[in-house]
Structures are given as structure tokens and as C-alpha cells.
Design a protein around this motif. Structure first.
Motif, PDB file in Angstrom:
ATOM      1  N   ALA A  32      31.824  29.150  41.295  1.00 56.38           N
ATOM      2  CA  ALA A  32      31.820  30.642  41.449  1.00 56.38           C
ATOM      3  C   ALA A  32      31.332  31.242  40.414  1.00 56.38           C
ATOM      4  O   ALA A  32      31.379  30.942  39.318  1.00 56.38           O
ATOM      5  N   LYS A  33      30.480  32.305  40.711  1.00 55.69           N
ATOM      6  CA  LYS A  33      29.682  33.072  39.583  1.00 55.69           C
ATOM      7  C   LYS A  33      30.725  33.735  38.958  1.00 55.69           C
ATOM      8  O   LYS A  33      31.791  34.436  39.482  1.00 55.69           O
ATOM      9  N   PHE A  34      30.541  33.797  37.345  1.00 50.80           N
ATOM     10  CA  PHE A  34      31.637  34.521  36.557  1.00 50.80           C
ATOM     11  C   PHE A  34      31.068  35.908  36.492  1.00 50.80           C
ATOM     12  O   PHE A  34      30.067  36.413  36.237  1.00 50.80           O
ATOM     13  N   ASN A  35      31.987  36.792  36.774  1.00 51.88           N
ATOM     14  CA  ASN A  35      32.037  38.344  36.557  1.00 51.88           C
ATOM     15  C   ASN A  35      33.126  38.827  35.869  1.00 51.88           C
ATOM     16  O   ASN A  35      34.104  38.800  36.263  1.00 51.88           O
ATOM     17  N   ASP A  36      32.864  39.399  34.737  1.00 46.02           N
ATOM     18  CA  ASP A  36      33.784  39.801  33.941  1.00 46.02           C
ATOM     19  C   ASP A  36      34.073  41.272  33.998  1.00 46.02           C
ATOM     20  O   ASP A  36      34.034  42.279  33.284  1.00 46.02           O
ATOM     21  N   PHE A  37      34.764  41.624  35.181  1.00 50.46           N
ATOM     22  CA  PHE A  37      35.123  42.983  35.653  1.00 50.46           C
ATOM     23  C   PHE A  37      36.528  43.676  35.400  1.00 50.46           C
ATOM     24  O   PHE A  37      36.826  44.521  35.290  1.00 50.46           O
ATOM     25  N   LYS A  38      37.390  42.482  34.824  1.00 50.58           N
ATOM     26  CA  LYS A  38      38.945  42.644  34.600  1.00 50.58           C
ATOM     27  C   LYS A  38      39.297  43.843  35.863  1.00 50.58           C
ATOM     28  O   LYS A  38      39.677  45.005  35.609  1.00 50.58           O
ATOM     29  N   PRO A  39      39.240  43.291  37.052  1.00 51.73           N
ATOM     30  CA  PRO A  39      39.403  44.011  38.213  1.00 51.73           C
ATOM     31  C   PRO A  39      41.134  44.297  38.445  1.00 51.73           C
ATOM     32  O   PRO A  39      42.080  43.896  38.130  1.00 51.73           O
ATOM     33  N   LYS A  40      41.241  45.742  38.966  1.00 53.19           N
ATOM     34  CA  LYS A  40      42.419  46.361  39.279  1.00 53.19           C
ATOM     35  C   LYS A  40      42.865  45.850  40.409  1.00 53.19           C
ATOM     36  O   LYS A  40      44.006  45.390  41.059  1.00 53.19           O
ATOM     37  N   ALA A  41      41.887  45.598  41.514  1.00 59.12           N
ATOM     38  CA  ALA A  41      41.982  45.247  42.793  1.00 59.12           C
ATOM     39  C   ALA A  41      40.759  44.269  43.510  1.00 59.12           C
ATOM     40  O   ALA A  41      39.738  44.394  42.942  1.00 59.12           O
ATOM     41  N   LEU A  42      41.332  43.609  44.246  1.00 54.77           N
ATOM     42  CA  LEU A  42      40.133  42.573  45.221  1.00 54.77           C
ATOM     43  C   LEU A  42      40.275  42.714  46.470  1.00 54.77           C
ATOM     44  O   LEU A  42      41.451  42.910  47.149  1.00 54.77           O
ATOM     45  N   ILE A  43      39.181  42.463  47.149  1.00 53.36           N
ATOM     46  CA  ILE A  43      39.063  42.246  48.528  1.00 53.36           C
ATOM     47  C   ILE A  43      38.671  40.752  48.652  1.00 53.36           C
ATOM     48  O   ILE A  43      37.627  40.258  48.339  1.00 53.36           O
ATOM     49  N   VAL A  44      39.506  40.020  49.449  1.00 49.06           N
ATOM     50  CA  VAL A  44      39.502  38.534  49.360  1.00 49.06           C
ATOM     51  C   VAL A  44      39.509  38.303  50.840  1.00 49.06           C
ATOM     52  O   VAL A  44      40.568  38.468  51.520  1.00 49.06           O
ATOM     53  N   PRO A  45      38.690  37.378  51.427  1.00 47.27           N
ATOM     54  CA  PRO A  45      38.767  36.656  52.746  1.00 47.27           C
ATOM     55  C   PRO A  45      39.987  35.799  52.964  1.00 47.27           C
ATOM     56  O   PRO A  45      40.609  35.208  51.879  1.00 47.27           O
ATOM     57  N   HIS A  46      40.193  35.334  54.279  1.00 50.95           N
ATOM     58  CA  HIS A  46      41.360  34.443  54.260  1.00 50.95           C
ATOM     59  C   HIS A  46      41.358  33.480  55.681  1.00 50.95           C
ATOM     60  O   HIS A  46      42.366  33.093  56.164  1.00 50.95           O
ATOM     61  N   ALA A  47      40.177  32.798  55.644  1.00 49.28           N
ATOM     62  CA  ALA A  47      39.770  31.974  56.688  1.00 49.28           C
ATOM     63  C   ALA A  47      40.263  30.368  55.916  1.00 49.28           C
ATOM     64  O   ALA A  47      40.622  30.434  54.749  1.00 49.28           O
ATOM     65  N   GLY A  48      39.894  29.316  56.677  1.00 50.70           N
ATOM     66  CA  GLY A  48      40.083  28.215  56.148  1.00 50.70           C
ATOM     67  C   GLY A  48      39.336  27.927  54.821  1.00 50.70           C
ATOM     68  O   GLY A  48      38.191  28.618  54.680  1.00 50.70           O
TER      69      GLY A  48
END
Length: 260
Positions: A32-48
């Protein structure tokens, strides 16, 4: 007696073998590409993982810089298997995965239990994959953390935003919204719809319709919260199953997004 929610989709959505699962997650995160966002929230998929694991990994890779400060995860995902009104707590103490156990945050659960839109249902959580598939990534990236999992049924974005506000916390608390995007459209049509959806989220415009994202209610709640807390969304990855492991005749869309 400790109440345990056992994994329901190990061996189906991801490997049930701890060593293989650990290797799979490590490989996906490494690519995965590295992004130094220090996120408060994520949206992430949930398939296999075969289908959406690489997209999910791009979200979780963005936690590397913040991982040491994150101690609790508030995880929201749509209820696929059992109908429910409101936001459902699981009524257990621990979620197990092949990589070990994750303790539930009983303090956070108690803080929202009195809200009318919050219910408790072990049945809703028992077979639900949208929350479970996020856990091996969180275990690998964060190590030790407590979890507050909420399965989202029939409710409003405003009701979700109200609960998020109660759970918001500081740098120690990460919000994860589990959602796929369009479902079963031809490849080009899915690309168009998913691009529209992502642009709306990037502009903090809601409502996102249910046919645009299966976790739309939670996403809409997050958009309201993001406006209140002046968060900025970033697109980390956008693909569909036709790009990863499936036919292009009927695809499912996946996005990874970070809010900081």
C-alpha cells in the motif's frame, strides 16, 4: 463469564489460518502507498481480501504515523444479515479473530447505551462481515486497542452523527466506517457512479444514496460529524472488483478515504 463473538467469515473472506492471515495482511500493507495523514476517521471497504483487501490496506497504511497514539476504535458497518432499527451494540466482551482477541470498550458502550437509537443485539453481530473483516488489519497496525463495534440498521444520518459525537474523543480514538460502493453494475457504469460518490464525500455533501454505498447511513453521519469538527477528506484508493479479482460484467466498488 466472558462473552465472546467468534469469527463468522474466517476461511471465507480471509484466511482462517493465523500464520497465513498475518502474512496476507502484512503483504497487503507493504504494497500500500504510504500517506502520513494521521487520520481521525477512515472509510474502508469490507469485501473478501482477494477483492478489496488492497484497497482496505491503503486506508490502514495511513495509520502508521498515528498508530502509537490510537487506543480505541469506533467501528461502524451496515447490518447485512439481520434487520435492526438504529445502531446495534453486540452485547459481548470480546471479538475473536484468528490473530487473537480484541476487547470491547465497555466504558464507551455504557456512554451511549441510554440513547434511543442504540440497541443491543448479539444476533445482528453474530454473522456480520462488515465489521469483522476490518479487525485483522486493525490488529496488525495498532496492536493493543479496545473496540466499539456498531452495526447500522434503519436509522438516520443525524442519529449516527449524534452517537459519533458522544464517542469522538481525541487522538486516542479512531473512527472507522465500513462500506463498499456501487453493487453489481457493469464496469464503466460502476466507475462513473463511484466517482460521483467519492466526489460528494470529498466535498462533504450528503446524503449519499444507499445504492451508491451499502454503508451510506454511516458515511452520511460521518459527513455531518466531519463538518462539525472541520475535518478534510482525502481519497487514498478507488477501484472495483473488476480491477482486482473479478469479472467486469457485474462489479462492486471500493474506496479508501481518510479524514483529518
Amino acid at each position: 463469564m466472558t462473552m465472546i463473538r467468534s469469527p463468522a467469515v474466517a476461511g471465507l473472506f480471509y484466511s482462517a489460518d493465523a500464520r497465513q492471515l498475518s502474512q496476507d495482511v502484512n503483504d497487503l500493507l507493504a504494497e500500500a502507498k504510504f500517506n502520513d495523514f494521521k487520520p481521525k476517521a477512515l472509510i474502508v471497504p469490507h469485501a473478501g481480501y482477494l477483492y478489496s483487501g488492497a484497497v482496505a490496506a491503503s486506508a490502514y497504511a495511513s495509520l502508521r504515523a498515528a498508530a502509537a497514539t490510537i487506543r480505541r476504535v469506533v467501528l461502524l458497518g451496515p447490518a447485512h444479515r439481520v434487520a435492526v432499527h438504529g445502531l446495534a451494540l453486540p452485547g459481548v466482551d470480546v471479538f475473536d479473530t484468528p490473530l487473537g482477541s480484541v476487547k470491547l470498550d465497555q466504558e464507551l458502550a455504557a456512554a451511549i447505551a441510554h440513547f434511543p437509537q442504540v440497541t443491543v443485539s448479539r444476533e445482528v453481530h453474530a454473522l456480520e462481515h462488515s465489521l469483522e473483516v476490518q479487525l485483522p488489519f486493525l490488529q496488525r497496525v495498532l496492536g493493543d486497542f479496545t473496540l466499539l463495534p456498531l452495526a447500522i440498521g434503519w436509522t438516520s444520518a443525524e442519529d449516527v452523527a449524534e452517537i459519533l459525537e458522544q464517542l469522538w474523543g481525541g487522538e486516542e480514538t479512531l473512527i472507522v466506517i465500513s462500506s463498499d460502493l456501487s453493487h453489481y453494475l457493469p464496469y464503466a457504469a460502476a466507475q462513473r457512479m463511484d466517482n460521483e460518490t467519492v466526489q460528494a464525500i470529498l466535498q462533504l455533501r450528503q446524503p449519499i444514496a444507499h445504492d451508491h454505498a451499502c454503508g451510506s447511513i454511516a458515511i452520511n453521519g460521518l459527513i455531518i460529524a466531519a463538518q462539525q469538527h472541520h475535518l478534510t477528506p482525502h481519497l487514498l484508493d478507488l477501484r472495483n472488483s473488476g480491477d482486482t479479482a473479478g469479472s467486469r460484467d457485474r462489479v462492486v466498488g471500493y474506496a479508501a478515504m481518510a479524514f483529518n
